[in-house]
Motif scaffolding. Structure first.
Motif, mmCIF file in Angstrom:
data_model
loop_
_atom_site.group_PDB
_atom_site.id
_atom_site.type_symbol
_atom_site.label_atom_id
_atom_site.label_comp_id
_atom_site.label_asym_id
_atom_site.label_seq_id
_atom_site.Cartn_x
_atom_site.Cartn_y
_atom_site.Cartn_z
ATOM 1 N N SER A 157 0.666 -1.251 0.119
ATOM 2 C CA SER A 157 0.064 -0.105 -0.214
ATOM 3 C C SER A 157 0.960 1.208 0.026
ATOM 4 N N VAL A 158 0.159 2.217 -0.330
ATOM 5 C CA VAL A 158 0.740 3.668 -0.192
ATOM 6 C C VAL A 158 1.313 3.962 1.278
ATOM 7 N N SER A 159 0.347 3.588 2.169
ATOM 8 C CA SER A 159 0.853 3.862 3.587
ATOM 9 C C SER A 159 2.010 3.131 3.723
ATOM 10 N N PHE A 180 -4.189 12.454 1.100
ATOM 11 C CA PHE A 180 -5.018 11.403 1.585
ATOM 12 C C PHE A 180 -4.807 11.189 3.097
ATOM 13 N N THR A 227 -4.095 8.964 5.272
ATOM 14 C CA THR A 227 -3.057 8.049 5.623
ATOM 15 C C THR A 227 -1.709 8.782 5.580
ATOM 16 N N TYR A 280 -7.042 14.000 -3.746
ATOM 17 C CA TYR A 280 -8.044 13.124 -3.971
ATOM 18 C C TYR A 280 -9.598 13.560 -4.040
ATOM 19 N N ASP A 331 3.173 11.965 -3.290
ATOM 20 C CA ASP A 331 2.027 10.862 -3.472
ATOM 21 C C ASP A 331 1.253 10.945 -4.849
ATOM 22 N N TYR A 391 -0.638 8.963 -6.506
ATOM 23 C CA TYR A 391 -1.807 7.973 -6.735
ATOM 24 C C TYR A 391 -3.017 8.464 -7.512
ATOM 25 N N GLN A 392 -3.388 9.834 -7.494
ATOM 26 C CA GLN A 392 -4.555 10.257 -8.049
ATOM 27 C C GLN A 392 -4.084 10.802 -9.446
HETATM 28 C C1 LIG Z 1 -3.892 9.986 -2.949
HETATM 29 C C2 LIG Z 1 -4.078 8.989 -2.153
HETATM 30 N N1 LIG Z 1 -3.200 8.320 -1.325
HETATM 31 C C3 LIG Z 1 -3.111 7.317 -0.708
HETATM 32 C C4 LIG Z 1 -4.454 6.691 -0.711
HETATM 33 C C5 LIG Z 1 -4.445 5.503 0.186
HETATM 34 O O1 LIG Z 1 -3.147 4.520 -0.192
HETATM 35 P P1 LIG Z 1 -3.119 2.949 0.523
HETATM 36 O O2 LIG Z 1 -4.551 2.388 0.708
HETATM 37 O O3 LIG Z 1 -2.509 2.291 -0.396
HETATM 38 O O4 LIG Z 1 -2.214 3.307 1.629
HETATM 39 C C6 LIG Z 1 -5.349 7.119 -1.574
HETATM 40 C C7 LIG Z 1 -6.856 6.444 -1.705
HETATM 41 O O5 LIG Z 1 -6.862 5.346 -1.413
HETATM 42 C C8 LIG Z 1 -5.243 8.197 -2.461
HETATM 43 O O6 LIG Z 1 -6.421 8.554 -3.262
#
Ligand SMILES: Cc1ncc(COP(=O)(O)O)c(C=O)c1O
Length: 390
Positions: A92-94, A120, A122, A170, A195, A197-198
């Motif tokens: 996970s990103v966390s 996000f 986390t 996000y 980060d 992810y988005q």
């Molecule tokens: C920008 C962003 N970072 C992190 C996360 C969560 O990451 P993870 O659940 O893989 O730790 C999310 C959404 O789920 C997100 O939108």
């Protein structure tokens, strides 16, 4: 004159119908939840079966399975103009963020961690947990759903160890100018953790051009994959001086040397790897990212600008309250509208054939490369019918 890939048009530069035929869900629903979970494709389904068949037919094939994880790192590296030896894998990103945080020394003068309010949750949690190790978290404010580039200047200083910033917010798809941010951060002698992810899969990202020190993303949103796998880029020049406190046998110079008393570090970003990697997820992740790389993010982006602008304009025509910026040059295709009781709006829209994504005060409509203008219009009409009293 704009080039073919830059010019907005009524159709993308790739064959939309062929790609749509590879997504079975499109026969029954309109997915507009790509900021949350992209739909399954024939390729990602086949990749899962490849692992299941391998497991079933050979009992185990660790050489091939670990090679697949390596190939997934390579595919991720291709997306961001890095090389595979600059990539680590996590679940996970966390977890990736925690590993980076654990490698930063907060004992000296540089104890400050600058985190944006657009992260996000986390990400905030990971950095706050580091306060027990001496870190001090300072926040960069979100105003009107955006962050002004100069908002960093009052917070980032010569006591800052690292700045943790999302590429895309996000909640509403707002994007930050990363090269500009990296220059501001490095000017103060701090590191930049991004980060992405988005944004990965929707906006071209080149870690070298940006100058990011770390960049992480999971796989289930615009990268067309699944939960349970995430990737971390670590700038090559930094690797030698980083020793994460969260570690495991795959972080060693040779994981298969089985030396229990020796904590030797891999010379590449794989020193951030932990234990046995998520093999099944790596199969699917690689296939999902290969789709994005095959189409090319610089072909996807112009189409998402068309769809994103349609959402902004169509929302305004219908009287929706948009969250964040209306400037498509600072947005992914995710557009968020403020609604009462977003979970029940999501549920009702699903029943009417649209899959949106509810988050707190907003409902997000988040198209991807395979969506059409008709998808966007239908989603807006359905939303209008669900929240009639604007
Ligand atoms: C920008 C962003 N970072 C992190 C996360 C969560 O990451 P993870 O659940 O893989 O730790 C999310 C959404 O789920 C997100 O939108």
């Amino acid at each position: 004159m704009p080039t073919e890939t830059e010019r907005p048009s009524s159709a993308p530069s790739y064959d939309l119908a062929t790609w749509r035929a590879r997504i079975p869900l499109l026969t029954s629903l309109i997915p507009m939840n790509n900021c949350s979970q992209a739909p399954q494709t024939d390729a990602t389904r086949a990749a899962a079966h490849r692992y299941l068949d391998s497991w079933n037919q050979s009992g185990m094939d660790w050489d091939a399975w670990i090679e697949e994880v390596q190939l997934a790192k390579q595919e991720f590296a291709r997306l961001i103009n890095a090389s595979a030896d600059e990539i680590a894998v996590f679940s996970s990103v966390s977890e990736a963020t925690s590993a980076v945080a654990s490698a930063i020394d907060f004992a000296g003068d540089r104890r400050k961690v600058v985190v944006t309010e657009a992260e996000f949750p986390t990400i905030g949690h990971v950095w706050l947990a580091q306060e027990r190790r001496g870190a001090r978290v300072a926040w960069v404010a979100v105003r009107d759903g955006m962050i002004a580039p100069d908002a960093y200047d009052a917070v980032v200083d010569e006591r800052t160890a690292i700045v943790s910033a999302c590429h895309g917010f996000y909640l509403n798809g707002f994007t930050q100018d990363l090269p500009n941010l990296a220059a501001r951060v490095h000017d103060r002698g701090a590191l930049l953790y991004v980060d992405a992810y988005q944004t990965l899969g929707t906006v071209p990202v080149d870690v070298r051009a940006i100058g990011a020190d770390f960049l992480a993303a999971g796989n289930l949103k615009f990268l067309m994959g699944v939960p349970g796998i995430a990737f971390l880029y670590v700038r090559r020049e930094l690797v030698d001086r980083l020793h994460p406190l969260t570690t495991g046998w795959f972080g060693r110079a040779n994981p298969f040397a089985f030396q229990v008393k020796q904590l030797d570090w891999s010379s590449t970003a794989s020193r951030f790897d932990m234990g046995t990697p998520p093999v099944l997820n790596a199969y699917i992740a690689r296939a999902g990212m290969a789709i994005i790389n095959e189409i090319g993010v610089d072909h996807i982006r112009p189409w998402l600008e068309v769809l994103g602008q349609r959402l902004i304009d169509g929302g305004a025509e219908r009287g929706f309250a948009l969250h964040g910026t209306t400037d498509m040059s600072h947005k992914t295709a995710t557009t968020a509208f403020v609604v009462d009781d977003s979970p029940s709006v999501e549920l009702t829209m699903r029943r009417r054939g649209i899959v949106p994504s509810a988050r707190g005060p907003v409902i997000r409509l988040s198209p991807h490369f395979y969506n059409t203008i008709a998808d966007v219009d239908t989603a807006l009409d359905v939303l209008a019918s669900v929240i009639p009293n604007r």
